[in-house]
Design a protein around this motif. Sequence first.
Motif, PDB file in Angstrom:
ATOM      1  N   SER A 116     -30.657  11.986 -25.226  1.00 56.73           N
ATOM      2  CA  SER A 116     -29.671  10.939 -25.451  1.00 56.73           C
ATOM      3  C   SER A 116     -29.199  10.383 -24.119  1.00 56.73           C
ATOM      4  CB  SER A 116     -28.479  11.463 -26.259  1.00 56.73           C
ATOM      5  OG  SER A 116     -27.814  12.474 -25.539  1.00 56.73           O
ATOM      6  N   MET A 117     -28.758   9.134 -24.163  1.00 52.22           N
ATOM      7  CA  MET A 117     -28.262   8.445 -22.994  1.00 52.22           C
ATOM      8  C   MET A 117     -27.382   7.292 -23.435  1.00 52.22           C
ATOM      9  SD  MET A 117     -32.037   7.430 -22.882  1.00 52.22           S
ATOM     10  CE  MET A 117     -32.045   8.488 -24.292  1.00 52.22           C
ATOM     11  N   ILE A 118     -26.567   6.795 -22.528  1.00 55.07           N
ATOM     12  CA  ILE A 118     -25.726   5.637 -22.795  1.00 55.07           C
ATOM     13  C   ILE A 118     -26.457   4.398 -22.284  1.00 55.07           C
ATOM     14  CG2 ILE A 118     -23.498   4.521 -22.371  1.00 55.07           C
ATOM     15  CD1 ILE A 118     -23.329   7.209 -23.939  1.00 55.07           C
ATOM     16  N   ASP A 119     -26.710   3.459 -23.167  1.00 56.01           N
ATOM     17  CA  ASP A 119     -27.361   2.201 -22.825  1.00 56.01           C
ATOM     18  C   ASP A 119     -26.323   1.303 -22.150  1.00 56.01           C
ATOM     19  OD1 ASP A 119     -28.111  -0.609 -23.142  1.00 56.01           O
ATOM     20  OD2 ASP A 119     -29.769   0.125 -24.344  1.00 56.01           O
ATOM     21  N   LEU A 120     -26.615   0.899 -20.923  1.00 54.92           N
ATOM     22  CA  LEU A 120     -25.678   0.077 -20.155  1.00 54.92           C
ATOM     23  C   LEU A 120     -26.098  -1.393 -20.134  1.00 54.92           C
ATOM     24  CD1 LEU A 120     -24.997   2.635 -17.313  1.00 54.92           C
ATOM     25  CD2 LEU A 120     -23.475   2.003 -19.197  1.00 54.92           C
ATOM     26  N   ASP A 121     -26.754  -1.814 -21.190  1.00 55.70           N
ATOM     27  CA  ASP A 121     -27.043  -3.225 -21.476  1.00 55.70           C
ATOM     28  C   ASP A 121     -28.182  -3.831 -20.670  1.00 55.70           C
ATOM     29  OD1 ASP A 121     -24.684  -3.173 -23.173  1.00 55.70           O
ATOM     30  OD2 ASP A 121     -23.528  -3.460 -21.340  1.00 55.70           O
ATOM     31  N   LEU A 122     -28.168  -3.674 -19.351  1.00 57.65           N
ATOM     32  CA  LEU A 122     -29.171  -4.331 -18.521  1.00 57.65           C
ATOM     33  C   LEU A 122     -30.565  -3.774 -18.802  1.00 57.65           C
ATOM     34  CD1 LEU A 122     -27.219  -4.335 -15.142  1.00 57.65           C
ATOM     35  CD2 LEU A 122     -27.598  -6.293 -16.675  1.00 57.65           C
ATOM     36  N   LEU A 126     -34.780  -9.910 -15.914  1.00 55.03           N
ATOM     37  CA  LEU A 126     -33.583  -9.068 -15.978  1.00 55.03           C
ATOM     38  C   LEU A 126     -32.791  -9.591 -17.164  1.00 55.03           C
ATOM     39  CD1 LEU A 126     -31.718  -6.868 -14.953  1.00 55.03           C
ATOM     40  CD2 LEU A 126     -30.709  -8.543 -13.377  1.00 55.03           C
ATOM     41  N   ASP A 127     -32.706  -8.801 -18.214  1.00 52.82           N
ATOM     42  CA  ASP A 127     -32.137  -9.245 -19.475  1.00 52.82           C
ATOM     43  C   ASP A 127     -30.744  -8.662 -19.710  1.00 52.82           C
ATOM     44  OD1 ASP A 127     -32.342 -10.747 -21.823  1.00 52.82           O
ATOM     45  OD2 ASP A 127     -33.213  -9.089 -22.962  1.00 52.82           O
ATOM     46  N   ASP A 128     -29.982  -9.376 -20.506  1.00 48.51           N
ATOM     47  CA  ASP A 128     -28.672  -8.955 -21.011  1.00 48.51           C
ATOM     48  C   ASP A 128     -27.582  -8.839 -19.948  1.00 48.51           C
ATOM     49  OD1 ASP A 128     -29.563  -8.992 -23.620  1.00 48.51           O
ATOM     50  OD2 ASP A 128     -30.096  -6.871 -23.636  1.00 48.51           O
ATOM     51  N   GLU A 129     -27.666  -9.673 -18.908  1.00 51.90           N
ATOM     52  CA  GLU A 129     -26.592  -9.698 -17.914  1.00 51.90           C
ATOM     53  C   GLU A 129     -25.276 -10.144 -18.546  1.00 51.90           C
ATOM     54  OE1 GLU A 129     -28.050 -10.820 -13.654  1.00 51.90           O
ATOM     55  OE2 GLU A 129     -29.210 -12.021 -15.104  1.00 51.90           O
ATOM     56  N   ASP A 130     -25.351 -11.059 -19.524  1.00 54.22           N
ATOM     57  CA  ASP A 130     -24.147 -11.529 -20.216  1.00 54.22           C
ATOM     58  C   ASP A 130     -23.498 -10.399 -21.016  1.00 54.22           C
ATOM     59  OD1 ASP A 130     -26.384 -11.520 -21.913  1.00 54.22           O
ATOM     60  OD2 ASP A 130     -25.692 -13.238 -23.079  1.00 54.22           O
ATOM     61  N   GLU A 131     -24.305  -9.618 -21.700  1.00 53.36           N
ATOM     62  CA  GLU A 131     -23.793  -8.481 -22.473  1.00 53.36           C
ATOM     63  C   GLU A 131     -23.171  -7.440 -21.532  1.00 53.36           C
ATOM     64  OE1 GLU A 131     -25.569  -5.050 -25.472  1.00 53.36           O
ATOM     65  OE2 GLU A 131     -26.751  -6.867 -25.147  1.00 53.36           O
ATOM     66  N   ALA A 164     -21.757  -8.008 -18.604  1.00 51.54           N
ATOM     67  CA  ALA A 164     -20.469  -8.553 -18.146  1.00 51.54           C
ATOM     68  C   ALA A 164     -19.406  -8.421 -19.238  1.00 51.54           C
ATOM     69  CB  ALA A 164     -20.635 -10.013 -17.729  1.00 51.54           C
ATOM     70  N   GLU A 165     -19.768  -8.749 -20.475  1.00 50.05           N
ATOM     71  CA  GLU A 165     -18.825  -8.654 -21.589  1.00 50.05           C
ATOM     72  C   GLU A 165     -18.386  -7.209 -21.827  1.00 50.05           C
ATOM     73  OE1 GLU A 165     -18.842  -9.158 -26.438  1.00 50.05           O
ATOM     74  OE2 GLU A 165     -20.331 -10.271 -25.269  1.00 50.05           O
ATOM     75  N   HIS A 166     -19.340  -6.280 -21.815  1.00 40.70           N
ATOM     76  CA  HIS A 166     -19.020  -4.884 -22.104  1.00 40.70           C
ATOM     77  C   HIS A 166     -18.216  -4.217 -20.994  1.00 40.70           C
ATOM     78  CE1 HIS A 166     -22.288  -4.386 -25.416  1.00 40.70           C
ATOM     79  NE2 HIS A 166     -21.237  -5.067 -25.812  1.00 40.70           N
ATOM     80  N   GLN A 167     -18.296  -4.753 -19.782  1.00 41.96           N
ATOM     81  CA  GLN A 167     -17.451  -4.216 -18.720  1.00 41.96           C
ATOM     82  C   GLN A 167     -15.982  -4.331 -19.117  1.00 41.96           C
ATOM     83  OE1 GLN A 167     -18.381  -5.699 -14.738  1.00 41.96           O
ATOM     84  NE2 GLN A 167     -20.489  -6.024 -15.412  1.00 41.96           N
ATOM     85  N   VAL A 168     -15.643  -5.416 -19.804  1.00 39.60           N
ATOM     86  CA  VAL A 168     -14.273  -5.665 -20.234  1.00 39.60           C
ATOM     87  C   VAL A 168     -13.999  -5.002 -21.575  1.00 39.60           C
ATOM     88  CG1 VAL A 168     -12.603  -7.450 -20.859  1.00 39.60           C
ATOM     89  CG2 VAL A 168     -14.206  -7.841 -18.964  1.00 39.60           C
ATOM     90  N   VAL A 169     -14.833  -5.325 -22.577  1.00 37.82           N
ATOM     91  CA  VAL A 169     -14.601  -4.868 -23.954  1.00 37.82           C
ATOM     92  C   VAL A 169     -14.689  -3.344 -24.086  1.00 37.82           C
ATOM     93  CG1 VAL A 169     -15.494  -5.000 -26.327  1.00 37.82           C
ATOM     94  CG2 VAL A 169     -15.396  -7.053 -24.921  1.00 37.82           C
ATOM     95  N   LEU A 170     -15.679  -2.743 -23.425  1.00 36.50           N
ATOM     96  CA  LEU A 170     -15.867  -1.290 -23.535  1.00 36.50           C
ATOM     97  C   LEU A 170     -15.248  -0.528 -22.370  1.00 36.50           C
ATOM     98  CD1 LEU A 170     -19.555  -1.191 -24.857  1.00 36.50           C
ATOM     99  CD2 LEU A 170     -17.429  -1.033 -26.182  1.00 36.50           C
ATOM    100  N   GLY A 171     -14.750  -1.255 -21.388  1.00 36.83           N
ATOM    101  CA  GLY A 171     -14.039  -0.623 -20.276  1.00 36.83           C
ATOM    102  C   GLY A 171     -14.903   0.214 -19.358  1.00 36.83           C
ATOM    103  N   TYR A 172     -16.044  -0.328 -18.927  1.00 36.58           N
ATOM    104  CA  TYR A 172     -16.887   0.420 -17.994  1.00 36.58           C
ATOM    105  C   TYR A 172     -16.105   0.741 -16.721  1.00 36.58           C
ATOM    106  CZ  TYR A 172     -21.136  -1.117 -20.562  1.00 36.58           C
ATOM    107  OH  TYR A 172     -22.108  -1.357 -21.487  1.00 36.58           O
TER     108      TYR A 172
END
Length: 162
Positions: free
Chosen positions: A94-100, A112-117, A119-127
């Motif tokens: 198991s691992m945590i998917d960090l979007d990129l 390089l995919d999902d840079e937008d996701e 950026a969003e998850h840094q705020v929404v999920l509190g990275y």
Amino acid sequence: MDDVRIVFRKYGGALHWNHAAKVLGEDEYGLWVTVPAGTVARKGEGPPVVWENHCLMLFPRDAWWAATFHSPPHRTEVYVDVTTVPEWRDGEVSMIDLDLDVIRMRDGRLILDDEDEFAEHQVVLGYPENVIVRAEETAKWLMDEVGRRQGVFGGAHLRWLG
């Protein structure tokens, strides 16, 4: 070959992609598994998705990524998820998917995919800041290694295809 469960989660623990695989073995790059065509996967608790093509997956021992090497005719050759370090326990990796995601298409394009996701998850999920920095550094390193076909991304998976 031993069965293993592959479990990607999102930051905070929500279930993401998950499916079965079979352990092939280990080398200097990490632990290799095979995912045969016909494998049923799910994104979280979503509907089943049947994988049409065989692939190999690699889980390094101490790096922030997990790689998938697709067999032809899949249009993606290499797909690397930026993740926390994969952890093995009780028949599960198991691992945590960090979007990129770093993707090399069969035609040679590098994405390089999902840079937008991310950026969003840094705020929404509190990275945390250290996770953000590590994910960005890993994505940069992967873009170089995958793009130049260096190290494990230079064909190391071929010995496991048989």
